[in-house]
Design a protein around this motif. Sequence first.
Motif, PDB file in Angstrom:
ATOM      1  N   THR A  56       0.807  -1.176  -0.132  1.00  0.00           N
ATOM      2  CA  THR A  56       0.159  -0.142  -0.005  1.00  0.00           C
ATOM      3  C   THR A  56       1.014   1.100  -0.084  1.00  0.00           C
ATOM      4  OG1 THR A  56      -2.010  -1.214   0.910  1.00  0.00           O
ATOM      5  CG2 THR A  56      -1.887   1.287   1.173  1.00  0.00           C
ATOM      6  N   ASP A  57       1.964   1.314   0.826  1.00  0.00           N
ATOM      7  CA  ASP A  57       2.738   2.262   0.666  1.00  0.00           C
ATOM      8  C   ASP A  57       3.436   2.832  -0.308  1.00  0.00           C
ATOM      9  OD1 ASP A  57       2.143   2.608   3.669  1.00  0.00           O
ATOM     10  OD2 ASP A  57       3.990   1.828   4.304  1.00  0.00           O
ATOM     11  N   GLY A  58       3.841   1.567  -1.101  1.00  0.00           N
ATOM     12  CA  GLY A  58       4.444   1.709  -2.306  1.00  0.00           C
ATOM     13  C   GLY A  58       3.449   2.131  -3.245  1.00  0.00           C
ATOM     14  N   GLU A  59       2.156   1.711  -3.515  1.00  0.00           N
ATOM     15  CA  GLU A  59       1.334   2.087  -4.597  1.00  0.00           C
ATOM     16  C   GLU A  59       1.134   3.643  -4.174  1.00  0.00           C
ATOM     17  OE1 GLU A  59      -2.058  -0.392  -3.692  1.00  0.00           O
ATOM     18  OE2 GLU A  59      -1.226  -1.791  -5.094  1.00  0.00           O
ATOM     19  N   LEU A  60       1.043   4.412  -2.910  1.00  0.00           N
ATOM     20  CA  LEU A  60       0.646   5.493  -2.534  1.00  0.00           C
ATOM     21  C   LEU A  60       1.807   6.411  -2.767  1.00  0.00           C
ATOM     22  CD1 LEU A  60      -1.680   5.179   0.394  1.00  0.00           C
ATOM     23  CD2 LEU A  60      -2.364   5.660  -1.875  1.00  0.00           C
ATOM     24  N   SER A  61       3.409   5.819  -2.945  1.00  0.00           N
ATOM     25  CA  SER A  61       4.381   6.690  -2.891  1.00  0.00           C
ATOM     26  C   SER A  61       4.582   7.579  -4.312  1.00  0.00           C
ATOM     27  CB  SER A  61       5.575   5.934  -2.638  1.00  0.00           C
ATOM     28  OG  SER A  61       5.510   4.887  -4.009  1.00  0.00           O
TER      29      SER A  61
END
Length: 84
Positions: A56-61
């Motif tokens: 999720t963090d990667g997708e939102l980065s």
Amino acid sequence: MSMHRKTITLTEQQDEWVKTQIESGHFGNDSEYIRDLIRRDQQAKERLTTLRQALTDGELSGKPKALDMSSIKAAARKLIKTAN
């Protein structure tokens, strides 16, 4: 730590499996085996939660950038030199 007594029902095959695990010396009794299974399940759930959060963090980065292998290799060489 307080202990709570639980009653579980196993199939004959499952009961034989538990007995085999105990007889092989991996566990002292049924309770140790069940507690180990629960600990492993808890750890697996924690790893899955961590992985999902990282995804999720990667997708939102932000927007992905092109991979620059020469920069990665240069950084790795620098780290190796620093370590030596």
